[in-house]
Design a protein around this motif. Structure first.
Motif, short mmCIF file in Angstrom:
data_model
loop_
_atom_site.label_atom_id
_atom_site.label_comp_id
_atom_site.label_asym_id
_atom_site.label_seq_id
_atom_site.Cartn_x
_atom_site.Cartn_y
_atom_site.Cartn_z
N ALA A 1 0.90 -1.35 -0.02
CA ALA A 1 -0.04 -0.02 0.13
C ALA A 1 0.87 1.33 0.09
O ALA A 1 0.57 2.32 -0.63
N ASP A 2 2.00 1.37 0.70
CA ASP A 2 2.90 2.39 0.78
C ASP A 2 3.73 2.66 -0.69
O ASP A 2 3.85 3.74 -1.05
N ARG A 3 3.78 1.66 -1.50
CA ARG A 3 4.37 1.76 -2.80
C ARG A 3 3.14 2.18 -3.85
O ARG A 3 3.36 2.71 -4.49
N PHE A 4 2.02 1.46 -3.92
CA PHE A 4 0.99 1.57 -4.86
C PHE A 4 -0.20 2.42 -4.39
O PHE A 4 -1.06 2.71 -5.36
N GLY A 5 -0.22 2.72 -3.22
CA GLY A 5 -1.52 3.12 -2.67
C GLY A 5 -2.43 2.16 -2.06
O GLY A 5 -2.46 1.21 -2.27
N PRO A 6 -3.13 2.64 -0.93
CA PRO A 6 -3.94 1.72 -0.13
C PRO A 6 -5.33 1.13 -0.93
O PRO A 6 -5.60 0.13 -0.53
N LYS A 7 -5.94 1.89 -1.57
CA LYS A 7 -7.02 1.62 -2.40
C LYS A 7 -7.25 0.16 -2.94
O LYS A 7 -7.90 -0.65 -2.71
N PRO A 8 -6.11 0.02 -4.06
CA PRO A 8 -6.25 -1.33 -4.48
C PRO A 8 -5.90 -2.48 -3.79
O PRO A 8 -6.47 -3.50 -3.88
N VAL A 9 -4.98 -2.30 -2.59
CA VAL A 9 -4.81 -3.33 -1.71
C VAL A 9 -5.93 -3.41 -0.87
O VAL A 9 -6.23 -4.82 -0.57
N VAL A 10 -6.80 -2.56 -0.43
CA VAL A 10 -8.03 -2.63 0.34
C VAL A 10 -8.92 -3.66 -0.50
O VAL A 10 -9.44 -4.59 0.00
#
Length: 452
Positions: A309-318
Motif C-alpha cells: 500500500a505504501d508503494r502503490f496506494g492503499p485503495k487497490p490493496v484494500v
C-alpha cells in the motif's frame, strides 16, 4: 545535525508506535474477549443469567455501540483538545470499565458496563490513527498505521490464547480483569513518553508548543503536512465541519460504509467463529484455535499488504484484501484437511480484520491535518454500526436455523460488497498550494503569510 535529528525522530516514532500498538492490543482484547466467553454463557446460566443466542448477540453489540459513541465524540474533542489527552483518558476509561465488568452479576449490569467500556475503546481507536499518521515519516505511513492497528487483532489473538490456557482456572471474571492491566502499566508510561502532535499544535495556532515538540521529537511539520500533498489550508473548515464540505462529503460517506462493511465481518466472525466451528464438530479448544489463527492471519497479512500500500496506494490493496477474504470464507464450506482449513481461516483473517487495519491507514492518510482526527473518528465510529450488526447478524443467522454453509456464503457476499465499495471511493484530493509553516515553529523570521 541532520543525522542527529533523524535518530531523534526514529526514537520518537518508535515510542509512539509502540505505545499506540500496545494500547490497541488491549483495545482488541476488550472487544474480542467476549467472543471467547459466548459458549460458556450460552451453556452456563449461573454465570450472569440465562442467555439465548439472540441475547448473546445483543450483549456483544452493546460494547460496539459504546465504541460508536466514543469514537464520534473523540473526533470532535480530539481536534479541539489534542490527540494526547484523548488517548490518555481513553486508556484510563476502558481499563476501569473492564475491571468493573468483571464484577457484574446480571445480564443488565454486564450490558451496561460493556457499553460504558466501549466509550473508551472508541475514543482510542478513533484517535490513534491520526496521531500515528502525524508522526510517521513519508513513505511509511501505511506500514506504521498497519503495525499500530495490528494491535487490535493481536489483542484478539491474545484473548483467544489466554482463554485456551486460563479460562478454566481464572474464569470469565479473571479474563476481564486482565483487560484492566493498562491502568497501572501503559497509562503511566504514556504520560511520560507520548507527546502531542506538532502538526495539530501548529494547526491550532500553538506555534511555540509545536516547535518545542519538534525539538524533542525531531518530527518536522512540513513532513506531516505532506500527507495529502500540502500543508493545511486555514480557510477550510476543521473537524466534522470539514468532512461535510464539498471536497470530502462523498468520500467520507463511502469510507464510512466501507468501514462498516469491514467491521460487520470482523465482529460477526470474532464473536461467532468459535461457536460456528463447534457446531462443525470441533472441540471447545479447537474452536478457539480457529479464532487464534484468524487473528494471526490478520496481523501478518496486514503488515505485508501495508508495504504494498505504501508503494502503490492503499485503495487497490484494500479491494484485493476484501476479495481474497470473500473467496476464503466461501471455501470454508469445502471439506478440506485441517491444515488447509486453517490456512483458509488465516486468509479470512487478512480479508476481514486485516483489511480493517488497511482501511484505518487508508483513512488516516486520506485527509488533511485539521480534519484527520474527525475523519478517522468517523471511520471508526460510523463503522461500528457494522460492528454492532456483526454479533447481531451471527446470532440471527444461527437462531434462524440456517445451515452452516449458508452462513459462510452470507459473509462471503459481504466481503465482495466491500470490494465494490472500495473501487468507488474517489482519489484523495491534492491541494494545489501550500501554506508556510508558522514562523515560531520553523524558526525562520515571520512573514505575513505565516501569520495569517
Amino acid at each position: 545535525m541532520t543525522s542527529d535529528r533523524e535518530e531523534l525522530r526514529r526514537r520518537s516514532v518508535t515510542w509512539i508506535v509502540a505505545l499506540s500498538t500496545i494500547g490497541l492490543v488491549f483495545d482488541g482484547y476488550d472487544l474480542v474477549v467476549y467472543g471467547t466467553l459466548v459458549p460458556l454463557f450460552l451453556r452456563s446460566p449461573g454465570e450472569i443469567g440465562e442467555i439465548t443466542p439472540a441475547m448473546a448477540g445483543a450483549l456483544g453489540s452493546y460494547a460496539l455501540f459504546g465504541v460508536l459513541v466514543g469514537a464520534l465524540l473523540a473526533g470532535s474533542v480530539g481536534d479541539i483538545i489534542g490527540r494526547r489527552k484523548v488517548m490518555l483518558a481513553a486508556y484510563a476509561w476502558f481499563s476501569v470499565g473492564m475491571a468493573l465488568t468483571a464484577l457484574a452479576s446480571t445480564t443488565t449490569a454486564f450490558g451496561i458496563l460493556r457499553f460504558v467500556t466501549g466509550l473508551g475503546v472508541g475514543a482510542l481507536v478513533a484517535t490513534t490513527g491520526a496521531l500515528v499518521a502525524e508522526f510517521a515519516p513519508p513513505g511509511r505511513r501505511n506500514l506504521l498505521n498497519a503495525i499500530t492497528y495490528s494491535g487490535v487483532p493481536l489483542g484478539s489473538l491474545l484473548a483467544a490464547l489466554l482463554a485456551i490456557l486460563f479460562l478454566g482456572s481464572i474464569g470469565w471474571r479473571g479474563m476481564f480483569l486482565i483487560g484492566a492491566i493498562p491502568l497501572v502499566t501503559l497509562l503511566p508510561l504514556a504520560i511520560v513518553k507520548m507527546p502531542e502532535s506538532p502538526a495539530w499544535l501548529a494547526a491550532r495556532g500553538r506555534a511555540a508548543e509545536a516547535r518545542a515538540v519538534q525539538q524533542r521529537t525531531g518530527v518536522m511539520i512540513d513532513e506531516v503536512g505532506a500527507i495529502t500533498g500540502s500543508a493545511d489550508v486555514p480557510r477550510e473548515r476543521a473537524g466534522f465541519g470539514g468532512l461535510l464540505g464539498r471536497s470530502y462529503l462523498l468520500p467520507t460517506l463511502l469510507l464510512g460504509l466501507l468501514s462498516a462493511t469491514g467491521l460487520l465481518l470482523v465482529y460477526a466472525l470474532n464473536t461467532w467463529l468459535p461457536e460456528l466451528m463447534g457446531r462443525a464438530g470441533f472441540s471447545t479448544n479447537g474452536s478457539l484455535a480457529f479464532l487464534l489463527v484468524l487473528n494471526g492471519g490478520a496481523v501478518l497479512g496486514a503488515l505485508g499488504a501495508s508495504r504494498i500500500a505504501d508503494r502503490f496506494g492503499p485503495k487497490p490493496v484494500v479491494a484485493a484484501s476484501f476479495l481474497l477474504g470473500g473467496v476464503a470464507v466461501a471455501l470454508l464450506t469445502v471439506s478440506f484437511p485441517l491444515g488447509v482449513l486453517l490456512a483458509f481461516v488465516a486468509v479470512v483473517g487478512l480479508g476481514t480484520s486485516g483489511t480493517q487495519i488497511l482501511i484505518y491507514g487508508f483513512v488516516a492518510t486520506y485527509y488533511r491535518t485539521n480534519v484527520r482526527g474527525a475523519g478517522v473518528a468517523w471511520c471508526a465510529g460510523f463503522g461500528r454500526l457494522g460492528g454492532i450488526g456483526g454479533p447481531l447478524l451471527g446470532g440471527f443467522l444461527i437462531a434462524s436455523g440456517l445451515a452452516l454453509d449458508s452462513i459462510f456464503y452470507v459473509l462471503a457476499v459481504l466481503a465482495l460488497l466491500g470490494t465494490a465499495l472500495t473501487f468507488v471511493v474517489p482519489a484523495a484530493r491534492k491541494a494545489g498550494s501550500t501554506v508556510p509553516v508558522p514562523a515560531t515553529v520553523s524558526g525562520e523570521p515571520a512573514t505575513g503569510a505565516a501569520r495569517a
